[in-house]
Design a protein around this motif. Structure first.
Motif, PDB file in Angstrom:
ATOM      1  N   LEU A 100      48.885  54.038  42.563  1.00 16.99           N
ATOM      2  CA  LEU A 100      49.581  52.863  42.022  1.00 16.99           C
ATOM      3  C   LEU A 100      49.309  52.825  40.527  1.00 16.99           C
ATOM      4  O   LEU A 100      48.162  52.997  40.093  1.00 16.99           O
ATOM      5  N   TYR A 104      49.528  46.093  32.439  1.00 17.78           N
ATOM      6  CA  TYR A 104      49.207  44.709  32.084  1.00 17.78           C
ATOM      7  C   TYR A 104      49.407  44.519  30.588  1.00 17.78           C
ATOM      8  O   TYR A 104      48.822  45.257  29.784  1.00 17.78           O
ATOM      9  N   ILE A 110      45.288  40.345  37.550  1.00 16.03           N
ATOM     10  CA  ILE A 110      45.590  40.474  38.980  1.00 16.03           C
ATOM     11  C   ILE A 110      44.608  39.575  39.736  1.00 16.03           C
ATOM     12  O   ILE A 110      43.419  39.555  39.420  1.00 16.03           O
ATOM     13  N   ASP A 115      41.569  45.714  48.831  1.00 19.56           N
ATOM     14  CA  ASP A 115      42.629  46.709  49.019  1.00 19.56           C
ATOM     15  C   ASP A 115      42.940  46.946  50.496  1.00 19.56           C
ATOM     16  O   ASP A 115      44.013  47.407  50.844  1.00 19.56           O
ATOM     17  N   THR A 125      39.889  54.782  39.808  1.00 19.42           N
ATOM     18  CA  THR A 125      40.772  54.159  38.809  1.00 19.42           C
ATOM     19  C   THR A 125      40.563  54.765  37.425  1.00 19.42           C
ATOM     20  O   THR A 125      39.441  54.802  36.918  1.00 19.42           O
ATOM     21  N   LEU A 134      36.953  44.209  34.749  1.00 21.28           N
ATOM     22  CA  LEU A 134      37.241  44.035  36.177  1.00 21.28           C
ATOM     23  C   LEU A 134      36.150  43.135  36.733  1.00 21.28           C
ATOM     24  O   LEU A 134      34.962  43.363  36.478  1.00 21.28           O
ATOM     25  N   GLN A 153      36.088  48.529  31.882  1.00 23.24           N
ATOM     26  CA  GLN A 153      36.721  49.843  32.034  1.00 23.24           C
ATOM     27  C   GLN A 153      37.334  50.250  30.697  1.00 23.24           C
ATOM     28  O   GLN A 153      38.367  49.714  30.306  1.00 23.24           O
ATOM     29  N   HIS A 171      38.144  42.102  44.176  1.00 16.10           N
ATOM     30  CA  HIS A 171      38.159  42.427  42.756  1.00 16.10           C
ATOM     31  C   HIS A 171      39.413  41.833  42.122  1.00 16.10           C
ATOM     32  O   HIS A 171      40.421  41.622  42.801  1.00 16.10           O
ATOM     33  N   ILE A 173      41.361  40.764  37.908  1.00 20.29           N
ATOM     34  CA  ILE A 173      41.328  40.780  36.440  1.00 20.29           C
ATOM     35  C   ILE A 173      41.851  39.426  35.980  1.00 20.29           C
ATOM     36  O   ILE A 173      42.953  39.014  36.376  1.00 20.29           O
ATOM     37  N   ARG A 214      47.374  47.494  28.822  1.00 17.06           N
ATOM     38  CA  ARG A 214      46.441  48.405  29.524  1.00 17.06           C
ATOM     39  C   ARG A 214      47.142  48.891  30.788  1.00 17.06           C
ATOM     40  O   ARG A 214      47.803  48.115  31.487  1.00 17.06           O
ATOM     41  N   SER A 216      46.601  51.077  34.406  1.00 18.30           N
ATOM     42  CA  SER A 216      45.599  51.675  35.302  1.00 18.30           C
ATOM     43  C   SER A 216      46.291  52.582  36.308  1.00 18.30           C
ATOM     44  O   SER A 216      47.407  52.307  36.760  1.00 18.30           O
TER      45      SER A 216
HETATM   46  O1  LIG Z   1      44.153  47.646  37.343  1.00 17.36           O
HETATM   47  C1  LIG Z   1      43.089  47.730  37.944  1.00 17.36           C
HETATM   48  O2  LIG Z   1      42.076  48.277  37.475  1.00 17.36           O
HETATM   49  C2  LIG Z   1      42.964  47.101  39.314  1.00 17.36           C
HETATM   50  C3  LIG Z   1      44.190  47.303  40.142  1.00 17.36           C
HETATM   51  C4  LIG Z   1      44.019  46.763  41.515  1.00 17.36           C
HETATM   52  O3  LIG Z   1      43.204  45.929  41.773  1.00 17.36           O
HETATM   53  C5  LIG Z   1      44.866  47.267  42.583  1.00 17.36           C
HETATM   54  O4  LIG Z   1      45.757  48.110  42.348  1.00 17.36           O
HETATM   55  O5  LIG Z   1      44.662  46.839  43.733  1.00 17.36           O
END
Ligand SMILES: O=C(O)CCC(=O)C(=O)O
Length: 235
Positions: A100, A104, A110, A115, A125, A134, A153, A171, A173, A214, A216
């Motif tokens: 994925l 952002y 988020i 997950d 990641t 995070l 990160q 987790h 953000i 950013r 990820s």
């Molecule tokens: O962007 C991130 O580091 C976290 C992404 C995340 O939590 C996710 O894809 O479930």
């Protein structure tokens, strides 16, 4: 795994690892260029960020069809390097089969989430273009979210989260422009951060402004991979 152990975040529950500069600046730039020039249909617009799913979005918790794979520009050098770390050695497919890509803008984030068990309990990641904090939350029955740990990160870093850190915590953000109160006491991977990052946070009184977009890349192993022909028969 011996190499990986040097990067273990020992202040956290089992287990998380943070490797700074896992990819080079050249690799980072070529990934950003590919991501930014992907056809607009590749993006799923969410209210507070946008997302690409490779090879596809999950369908009923599975990947379909089996012939698709994460494209080489995305997986090429990264997946073999994560295999070399030994992190997928017990996962169903022995490698990440899904990625994925979250993008952002400064101030976006988020919500706290987990997950879930569609994936083998491991997420790797890679961060691109800018860093981000995070936050790791304890789960509680009353739905109250308390931040327990924070991980910064940096761009080009790899964060690996597995075991209890994956299954027992949430987790997220925060949707803020400036992260506050950052120090060796509050950031779990402080001693792995570059001198430049630490000095800049210290000089700014523990504040860190989100300056740029950013991105990820989150690599996971989806447990269920379906055969397209069998899937069509069940329709
Ligand atoms: O962007 C991130 O580091 C976290 C992404 C995340 O939590 C996710 O894809 O479930």
């Amino acid at each position: 795994m011996r190499y990986l152990e040097a990067y273990r975040l020992v202040a956290l529950p089992d287990r998380a690892y943070y490797i700074p500069d896992f990819i080079s600046e050249g690799e980072e730039q070529s990934l950003i260029d590919k991501i930014q020039t992907a056809p607009s249909a590749r993006w799923t617009a969410l209210s507070r960020r946008r997302l690409q799913s490779w090879p596809t979005q999950l369908l009923q918790g599975s990947i379909l069809p089996t012939t698709d794979a994460i494209p080489n520009w995305l997986a090429g050098s990264i997946i073999p390097r994560t295999i070399d770390l030994g992190i997928w050695s017990a996962s169903p497919h022995g490698r990440a089969n899904h990625c994925l890509i979250n993008e952002y803008e400064p101030g976006q984030g988020i919500m706290p989430h987990e997950d879930g068990d569609v994936y083998y309990p491991m997420v790797a990641t890679i961060s691109l273009n800018d860093g981000i904090i995070l936050e790791i939350y304890e789960k509680s029955d009353d739905g109250k979210r308390t931040v327990k740990y924070r991980i910064y990160q940096e761009p080009r870093s790899l964060l690996v989260v597995t075991d209890e850190m994956y299954t027992k915590y949430l987790h997220g953000i925060q949707e803020i422009l400036i992260d506050k109160d950052l120090s060796s006491d509050t950031v779990s991977n402080w001693h792995f951060l570059s001198n430049e990052t630490r000095e800049s946070i210290d000089m700014n009184g523990g504040l860190l402004k989100r300056r740029a977009k950013r991105i990820s890349l989150t690599f996971r192993d989806v447990k269920k991979v379906r055969d397209l022909s069998k899937f069509l028969q069940t329709k």
